[in-house]
Motif scaffolding. Structure first.
Motif, PDB file in Angstrom:
ATOM      1  N   ASP A   1       7.188  -1.185   1.414  1.00 45.96           N
ATOM      2  CA  ASP A   1       7.428   0.094   0.713  1.00 45.96           C
ATOM      3  C   ASP A   1       6.217   0.983   0.200  1.00 45.96           C
ATOM      4  O   ASP A   1       6.299   2.185   0.376  1.00 45.96           O
ATOM      5  CB  ASP A   1       8.393   0.013  -0.423  1.00 45.96           C
ATOM      6  N   GLN A   2       5.336   0.182   0.002  1.00 41.31           N
ATOM      7  CA  GLN A   2       4.078   0.884  -0.257  1.00 41.31           C
ATOM      8  C   GLN A   2       3.147  -0.180   0.430  1.00 41.31           C
ATOM      9  O   GLN A   2       3.156  -1.477   0.453  1.00 41.31           O
ATOM     10  CB  GLN A   2       4.002   0.810  -1.730  1.00 41.31           C
ATOM     11  N   LEU A   3       2.121   0.623   0.806  1.00 41.78           N
ATOM     12  CA  LEU A   3       0.803  -0.129   1.483  1.00 41.78           C
ATOM     13  C   LEU A   3      -0.338   0.692   0.964  1.00 41.78           C
ATOM     14  O   LEU A   3      -0.369   1.977   0.580  1.00 41.78           O
ATOM     15  CB  LEU A   3       0.730  -0.112   2.945  1.00 41.78           C
ATOM     16  N   THR A   4      -1.722   0.003   1.001  1.00 41.26           N
ATOM     17  CA  THR A   4      -3.025   0.938   0.903  1.00 41.26           C
ATOM     18  C   THR A   4      -3.507   1.053   2.281  1.00 41.26           C
ATOM     19  O   THR A   4      -3.179   0.501   3.295  1.00 41.26           O
ATOM     20  CB  THR A   4      -3.996   0.238  -0.154  1.00 41.26           C
ATOM     21  N   TYR A   5      -4.635   2.016   2.105  1.00 42.05           N
ATOM     22  CA  TYR A   5      -5.230   1.973   3.405  1.00 42.05           C
ATOM     23  C   TYR A   5      -6.002   0.774   3.904  1.00 42.05           C
ATOM     24  O   TYR A   5      -6.264   0.488   5.060  1.00 42.05           O
ATOM     25  CB  TYR A   5      -6.340   3.145   3.417  1.00 42.05           C
ATOM     26  N   MET A   6      -6.423   0.148   3.132  1.00 45.25           N
ATOM     27  CA  MET A   6      -7.020  -1.217   3.168  1.00 45.25           C
ATOM     28  C   MET A   6      -6.195  -2.157   3.598  1.00 45.25           C
ATOM     29  O   MET A   6      -6.530  -2.846   4.815  1.00 45.25           O
ATOM     30  CB  MET A   6      -7.975  -1.856   1.867  1.00 45.25           C
ATOM     31  N   ASP A   7      -5.125  -2.139   3.335  1.00 49.50           N
ATOM     32  CA  ASP A   7      -3.935  -3.008   3.881  1.00 49.50           C
ATOM     33  C   ASP A   7      -3.858  -2.645   5.258  1.00 49.50           C
ATOM     34  O   ASP A   7      -3.818  -3.624   6.275  1.00 49.50           O
ATOM     35  CB  ASP A   7      -2.618  -2.968   3.351  1.00 49.50           C
ATOM     36  N   ILE A   8      -3.706  -1.369   5.590  1.00 49.13           N
ATOM     37  CA  ILE A   8      -3.765  -1.030   7.046  1.00 49.13           C
ATOM     38  C   ILE A   8      -4.708  -1.287   7.970  1.00 49.13           C
ATOM     39  O   ILE A   8      -4.729  -1.924   9.085  1.00 49.13           O
ATOM     40  CB  ILE A   8      -3.598   0.686   7.321  1.00 49.13           C
ATOM     41  N   LEU A   9      -5.942  -1.269   7.575  1.00 45.93           N
ATOM     42  CA  LEU A   9      -7.247  -1.578   8.237  1.00 45.93           C
ATOM     43  C   LEU A   9      -7.344  -3.276   8.296  1.00 45.93           C
ATOM     44  O   LEU A   9      -7.727  -3.459   9.256  1.00 45.93           O
ATOM     45  CB  LEU A   9      -8.461  -1.004   7.400  1.00 45.93           C
ATOM     46  N   ASN A  10      -7.007  -3.692   7.010  1.00 40.99           N
ATOM     47  CA  ASN A  10      -7.317  -5.312   7.209  1.00 40.99           C
ATOM     48  C   ASN A  10      -6.350  -5.946   8.012  1.00 40.99           C
ATOM     49  O   ASN A  10      -6.692  -6.957   8.597  1.00 40.99           O
ATOM     50  CB  ASN A  10      -7.466  -5.738   5.574  1.00 40.99           C
ATOM     51  N   LYS A  11      -5.137  -5.583   8.016  1.00 44.39           N
ATOM     52  CA  LYS A  11      -4.038  -6.040   8.610  1.00 44.39           C
ATOM     53  C   LYS A  11      -3.933  -5.692   9.958  1.00 44.39           C
ATOM     54  O   LYS A  11      -2.971  -6.251  10.709  1.00 44.39           O
ATOM     55  CB  LYS A  11      -2.728  -6.241   7.735  1.00 44.39           C
ATOM     56  N   ASN A  12      -4.702  -4.477  10.368  1.00 37.75           N
ATOM     57  CA  ASN A  12      -4.420  -4.066  11.633  1.00 37.75           C
ATOM     58  C   ASN A  12      -3.005  -3.610  12.110  1.00 37.75           C
ATOM     59  O   ASN A  12      -2.369  -3.892  13.151  1.00 37.75           O
ATOM     60  CB  ASN A  12      -4.952  -4.907  12.697  1.00 37.75           C
ATOM     61  N   LEU A  13      -2.407  -2.972  10.918  1.00 38.26           N
ATOM     62  CA  LEU A  13      -0.814  -2.592  11.087  1.00 38.26           C
ATOM     63  C   LEU A  13      -0.886  -1.503  12.018  1.00 38.26           C
ATOM     64  O   LEU A  13      -1.725  -0.201  11.856  1.00 38.26           O
ATOM     65  CB  LEU A  13      -0.382  -2.344  10.093  1.00 38.26           C
ATOM     66  N   GLN A  14      -0.044  -1.384  13.165  1.00 42.10           N
ATOM     67  CA  GLN A  14      -0.152  -0.437  14.136  1.00 42.10           C
ATOM     68  C   GLN A  14       0.721   0.623  13.750  1.00 42.10           C
ATOM     69  O   GLN A  14       1.600   1.090  14.499  1.00 42.10           O
ATOM     70  CB  GLN A  14       0.274  -1.056  15.463  1.00 42.10           C
ATOM     71  N   VAL A  15       0.485   1.263  12.687  1.00 41.60           N
ATOM     72  CA  VAL A  15       1.187   2.385  12.312  1.00 41.60           C
ATOM     73  C   VAL A  15       0.826   3.816  12.494  1.00 41.60           C
ATOM     74  O   VAL A  15       1.335   4.891  12.571  1.00 41.60           O
ATOM     75  CB  VAL A  15       1.727   2.412  10.769  1.00 41.60           C
TER      76      VAL A  15
END
Length: 236
Positions: A179-193
């Motif tokens: 439901d919520q994420l941080t930009y660091m989550d996106i970068l660290n987990k390499n989420l392909q969003v």
């Protein structure tokens, strides 16, 4: 319902415009997407749109073709989509301007930041084509850049899934939705969003990014009014 955001940047993928056809533009689908945009404009929201071109061409899947030329072809694909979206918006009664990062005065205005903002202030929808106008950058990065330039309060990314998952929900039935994420989550987990360049850009500028499903176009209204319709990405 009341607006949470007064000025938004809406990112529409090329695939979202093709409907059940799967490629090209399905104008019935385009009009269905434009109808809720009309609703939020009537509510007082200022709307700018960045369109992708994946329903026609993807530069990164061009094989051995020169990447710069392939990306220029992708930029031209976004112009086709921008003109199609503009026509749909006009059909539902909105005043629209198309601006492109590569000059083509016969079909669209050149992108000029102050002119784009003035159009928004006058209640016009502005559709941006050609991404950033440069090869090697995705239309996600184009959306982030234009969102920052026009002082958008949020970037809304309309996709074919209802948010961000820890794995592909089409391949993994047990994928977990965030439901919520941080930009660091996106970068660290390499989420392909989104493109990592876009994520870093939005992080540095503190622009919220909301990912939601366009399969129900009314989600556009819900998103602008602050309802929980997808995944919100912020600096935390």
């Amino acid at each position: 319902m009341s607006l949470k955001y007064k000025r938004v940047l809406l990112k529409l993928s090329g695939e979202s415009l093709s409907g059940s056809i799967g490629h090209g533009i399905d104008f019935d689908t385009v009009v269905k997407i434009c109808e809720p945009i009309k609703k939020i404009v009537d509510m007082g929201c200022e709307v700018a749109i960045v369109v992708g071109g994946g329903n026609f061409w993807r530069g990164r899947s061009s094989g051995s073709m020169d990447r710069t030329r392939a990306d220029h072809m992708g930029m031209l694909a976004t112009v086709i989509n921008a003109l199609g979206v503009a026509d749909g918006l006009e059909q539902v009664g909105l005043d629209v301007r198309v601006q492109t990062a590569i000059a083509m005065q016969e079909v669209a205005e050149p992108y000029i930041r102050n002119r784009a903002v003035r159009h928004l202030e006058k209640g016009r929808v502005v559709v941006f084509g050609c991404g950033t106008g440069n090869p090697f950058f995705s239309t996600d990065t184009g959306a982030a850049l234009r969102g920052a330039e026009i002082d958008a309060e949020v970037i809304l990314k309309a996709t074919m899934v209802d948010g961000v998952y820890d794995s592909d929900p089409k391949k993994n039935p047990n994928a977990k939705k965030y439901d919520q994420l941080t930009y660091m989550d996106i970068l660290n987990k390499n989420l392909q969003v989104m493109d990592m360049t876009a994520a870093s850009f939005c992080k540095d500028r503190g622009i919220p990014f909301l990912v939601f499903s366009i399969e129900d176009p009314e989600n556009i209204v819900r998103a602008v009014c602050g309802e929980n319709v997808g995944t919100v990405i912020t600096n935390g």
